[in-house]
Motif scaffolding. Structure first.
Motif, mmCIF file in Angstrom:
data_model
loop_
_atom_site.group_PDB
_atom_site.id
_atom_site.type_symbol
_atom_site.label_atom_id
_atom_site.label_comp_id
_atom_site.label_asym_id
_atom_site.label_seq_id
_atom_site.Cartn_x
_atom_site.Cartn_y
_atom_site.Cartn_z
ATOM 1 N N ASP A 228 -24.147 37.310 -1.779
ATOM 2 C CA ASP A 228 -22.716 37.121 -1.555
ATOM 3 C C ASP A 228 -22.004 37.135 -2.897
ATOM 4 O O ASP A 228 -22.513 36.629 -3.899
ATOM 5 C CB ASP A 228 -22.429 35.782 -0.866
ATOM 6 C CG ASP A 228 -22.873 35.763 0.588
ATOM 7 O OD1 ASP A 228 -23.173 36.850 1.119
ATOM 8 O OD2 ASP A 228 -22.931 34.681 1.180
ATOM 9 N N LEU A 229 -20.792 37.706 -2.892
ATOM 10 C CA LEU A 229 -19.935 37.723 -4.065
ATOM 11 C C LEU A 229 -18.563 37.235 -3.626
ATOM 12 O O LEU A 229 -17.975 37.785 -2.688
ATOM 13 C CB LEU A 229 -19.859 39.131 -4.653
ATOM 14 C CG LEU A 229 -19.385 39.268 -6.099
ATOM 15 C CD1 LEU A 229 -20.310 38.530 -7.045
ATOM 16 C CD2 LEU A 229 -19.289 40.740 -6.487
ATOM 17 N N ILE A 230 -18.042 36.178 -4.305
ATOM 18 C CA ILE A 230 -16.804 35.543 -3.870
ATOM 19 C C ILE A 230 -15.849 35.420 -5.042
ATOM 20 O O ILE A 230 -16.242 34.978 -6.137
ATOM 21 C CB ILE A 230 -17.060 34.131 -3.283
ATOM 22 C CG1 ILE A 230 -18.093 34.196 -2.171
ATOM 23 C CG2 ILE A 230 -15.759 33.524 -2.777
ATOM 24 C CD1 ILE A 230 -19.461 33.713 -2.566
ATOM 25 N N GLY A 231 -14.595 35.796 -4.837
ATOM 26 C CA GLY A 231 -13.533 35.585 -5.814
ATOM 27 C C GLY A 231 -12.536 34.581 -5.262
ATOM 28 O O GLY A 231 -12.151 34.680 -4.087
ATOM 29 N N GLN A 232 -12.105 33.623 -6.104
ATOM 30 C CA GLN A 232 -11.221 32.570 -5.608
ATOM 31 C C GLN A 232 -10.119 32.239 -6.609
ATOM 32 O O GLN A 232 -10.268 32.434 -7.818
ATOM 33 C CB GLN A 232 -12.010 31.279 -5.312
ATOM 34 C CG GLN A 232 -12.899 31.339 -4.110
ATOM 35 C CD GLN A 232 -13.419 29.969 -3.708
ATOM 36 O OE1 GLN A 232 -14.009 29.819 -2.647
ATOM 37 N NE2 GLN A 232 -13.215 28.949 -4.529
ATOM 38 N N PHE A 233 -9.030 31.717 -6.069
ATOM 39 C CA PHE A 233 -7.972 31.095 -6.860
ATOM 40 C C PHE A 233 -8.069 29.602 -6.615
ATOM 41 O O PHE A 233 -8.075 29.153 -5.471
ATOM 42 C CB PHE A 233 -6.602 31.630 -6.441
ATOM 43 C CG PHE A 233 -5.461 30.976 -7.177
ATOM 44 C CD1 PHE A 233 -5.117 31.376 -8.461
ATOM 45 C CD2 PHE A 233 -4.737 29.951 -6.579
ATOM 46 C CE1 PHE A 233 -4.067 30.778 -9.133
ATOM 47 C CE2 PHE A 233 -3.692 29.341 -7.247
ATOM 48 C CZ PHE A 233 -3.352 29.753 -8.531
ATOM 49 N N SER A 251 -11.807 32.336 -10.316
ATOM 50 C CA SER A 251 -13.271 32.231 -10.416
ATOM 51 C C SER A 251 -13.958 33.381 -9.705
ATOM 52 O O SER A 251 -13.412 33.977 -8.764
ATOM 53 C CB SER A 251 -13.755 30.899 -9.833
ATOM 54 O OG SER A 251 -13.541 30.849 -8.445
ATOM 55 N N LEU A 252 -15.170 33.669 -10.147
ATOM 56 C CA LEU A 252 -16.056 34.643 -9.516
ATOM 57 C C LEU A 252 -17.403 33.965 -9.316
ATOM 58 O O LEU A 252 -17.992 33.441 -10.267
ATOM 59 C CB LEU A 252 -16.209 35.889 -10.379
ATOM 60 C CG LEU A 252 -17.070 37.022 -9.796
ATOM 61 C CD1 LEU A 252 -16.421 37.583 -8.526
ATOM 62 C CD2 LEU A 252 -17.265 38.130 -10.824
ATOM 63 N N GLN A 274 -15.460 30.502 -14.175
ATOM 64 C CA GLN A 274 -14.062 30.149 -13.969
ATOM 65 C C GLN A 274 -13.266 30.463 -15.225
ATOM 66 O O GLN A 274 -13.681 30.114 -16.341
ATOM 67 C CB GLN A 274 -13.907 28.665 -13.626
ATOM 68 C CG GLN A 274 -14.475 28.294 -12.266
ATOM 69 C CD GLN A 274 -13.828 27.035 -11.709
ATOM 70 O OE1 GLN A 274 -12.610 26.927 -11.633
ATOM 71 N NE2 GLN A 274 -14.657 26.083 -11.308
ATOM 72 N N ILE A 275 -12.112 31.086 -15.041
ATOM 73 C CA ILE A 275 -11.184 31.383 -16.132
ATOM 74 C C ILE A 275 -9.941 30.531 -15.926
ATOM 75 O O ILE A 275 -9.114 30.831 -15.058
ATOM 76 C CB ILE A 275 -10.815 32.876 -16.174
ATOM 77 C CG1 ILE A 275 -12.084 33.739 -16.206
ATOM 78 C CG2 ILE A 275 -9.924 33.167 -17.370
ATOM 79 C CD1 ILE A 275 -12.937 33.531 -17.434
ATOM 80 N N ASP A 282 -11.171 28.353 -22.576
ATOM 81 C CA ASP A 282 -11.343 29.803 -22.398
ATOM 82 C C ASP A 282 -12.083 30.127 -21.107
ATOM 83 O O ASP A 282 -11.678 31.015 -20.368
ATOM 84 C CB ASP A 282 -12.091 30.395 -23.589
ATOM 85 C CG ASP A 282 -11.231 30.423 -24.842
ATOM 86 O OD1 ASP A 282 -10.003 30.296 -24.699
ATOM 87 O OD2 ASP A 282 -11.772 30.553 -25.949
ATOM 88 N N TYR A 283 -13.209 29.449 -20.862
ATOM 89 C CA TYR A 283 -13.951 29.707 -19.631
ATOM 90 C C TYR A 283 -14.880 28.530 -19.358
ATOM 91 O O TYR A 283 -15.201 27.724 -20.242
ATOM 92 C CB TYR A 283 -14.766 31.006 -19.706
ATOM 93 C CG TYR A 283 -15.930 30.966 -20.654
ATOM 94 C CD1 TYR A 283 -17.178 30.479 -20.242
ATOM 95 C CD2 TYR A 283 -15.804 31.416 -21.963
ATOM 96 C CE1 TYR A 283 -18.262 30.447 -21.103
ATOM 97 C CE2 TYR A 283 -16.880 31.381 -22.844
ATOM 98 C CZ TYR A 283 -18.097 30.895 -22.407
ATOM 99 O OH TYR A 283 -19.161 30.863 -23.270
#
Length: 322
Positions: A228-233, A251-252, A274-275, A282-283
């Motif tokens: 699974d690959l998830i991108g979130q705010f 985040s990824l 997380q950025i 920075d991360y």
């Protein structure tokens, strides 16, 4: 008396091994159908344990127990039993009786209480380290995760608890809990909403809360593994005795698992980058990977999975704070 006992045991055990699978090459296997998912049929046998059979290699099959049959999408139809039919076919007997091509069946799973079509899996890791020398150290840690999938929904719950006492003085005490809810839009795309909270008694930031949402893509999820690959705010809040800080992040997240060596050895990798949307950080990177040897296994049934695992864990962040 021995003959009578053996006969009674055979009567009691017979329903557990009432499923039969005929292969395209003419072989026949008997056992208990555990699950069909991802093009693999899991069959539990007396003589070889659980075996995985490619769905395309099956000629026909039969089962005397109820099964939920899914053809396409997320809807299931309950069958009371399956009967062998012609090549590449099976006879479904339930509220209505009909012959169905095996190629149209995407999933078979025994019905469960409450949520009939649920798939349930999880891990529990425990660590206990005791040292008695110039320093007396007692350290223990519990970490677990579980996931339940039914229909278009998937629930993920994970937690971690760690405590360490050195010379009768507590030097480590923290916990973390996370819950995610996925809603599948298609077979692969889903939308995730989650919340995470953690506390650490001995860090500068003693409490953190994260609430996030975003899209995800499931490359595969079957008996051999998942990806699974998830991108979130996300909205992050950090609390300490000095001050509180709230900010947004993007985040990824990656979740990977693959079974090796006859499905006993498992390689897994989890990572989240997380950025933050602030200049001070920075991360933030939280990742782990390793190997797990499965002493017993389950997927879609109500029992436990024990494991012996080795994993390095990486946590890091880069800041511009002066």
């Amino acid at each position: 008396m021995r003959v009578l006992i053996a006969w009674c045991l055979s009567i009691l055990a017979a329903p557990l091994w009432a499923d039969t699978v005929w292969l395209n090459n003419g072989d026949r296997l008997s056992g208990e159908i555990i699950l069909l998912d991802g093009g693999k049929l899991a069959l539990k046998t007396r003589y070889a344990g659980q075996v995985l059979i490619d769905w395309k290699d099956i000629d026909t099959l039969s089962s005397d127990k109820p099964l939920l049959v899914r053809r396409s999408g997320f809807d299931n139809e309950r069958s009371e039993r399956l009967a062998a039919a012609g090549a590449g076919m099976v006879r479904v007997q339930g509220e209505r009786e009909y012959t169905l091509p095996l190629a149209q069946i995407k999933r078979l799973v025994p019905p469960r209480p409450l949520l009939e079509d649920r798939l349930w899996e999880g891990n529990l890791d425990a660590k206990l380290d005791m040292k008695r020398n110039e320093n007396d150290v007692d350290e223990w840690k519990l970490k677990g995760n579980t996931r339940v999938e039914h229909g278009r929904w998937r629930h993920l719950l994970s937690g971690e608890l760690e405590r360490e006492i050195k010379n009768d003085r507590k030097v480590e005490d923290n916990w973390e809990l996370e819950y995610d809810l996925d809603r599948f839009l298609t077979e692969h795309w889903f939308w995730r909403a989650g919340v995470q909270q953690g506390e650490d008694e001995f860090e500068i930031v003693d409490r953190q809360r994260i609430v996030g949402t975003g899209p995800g893509y499931r490359f595969w999820d079957d008996e051999l593994g998942r990806f699974d690959l998830i991108g979130q705010f996300n909205r992050v809040r950090l609390e300490s005795d000095v001050a509180d800080l709230a900010f947004n992040t993007t985040s990824l997240e990656l979740d990977y698992k693959r079974l090796l060596w006859g499905t006993r050895l498992e390689f897994y990798a989890n990572a989240q980058l997380q950025i933050p949307h602030i200049e001070e950080i920075d991360y933030v990177l939280d990742s782990e990977f390793g190997l797990r040897y499965r002493l017993n296994q389950w997927r879609g049934c109500c029992c436990c999975m024990s494991s012996i695992s080795w994993r390095p864990r990486v946590r890091g962040f880069l800041t511009d704070i002066t």
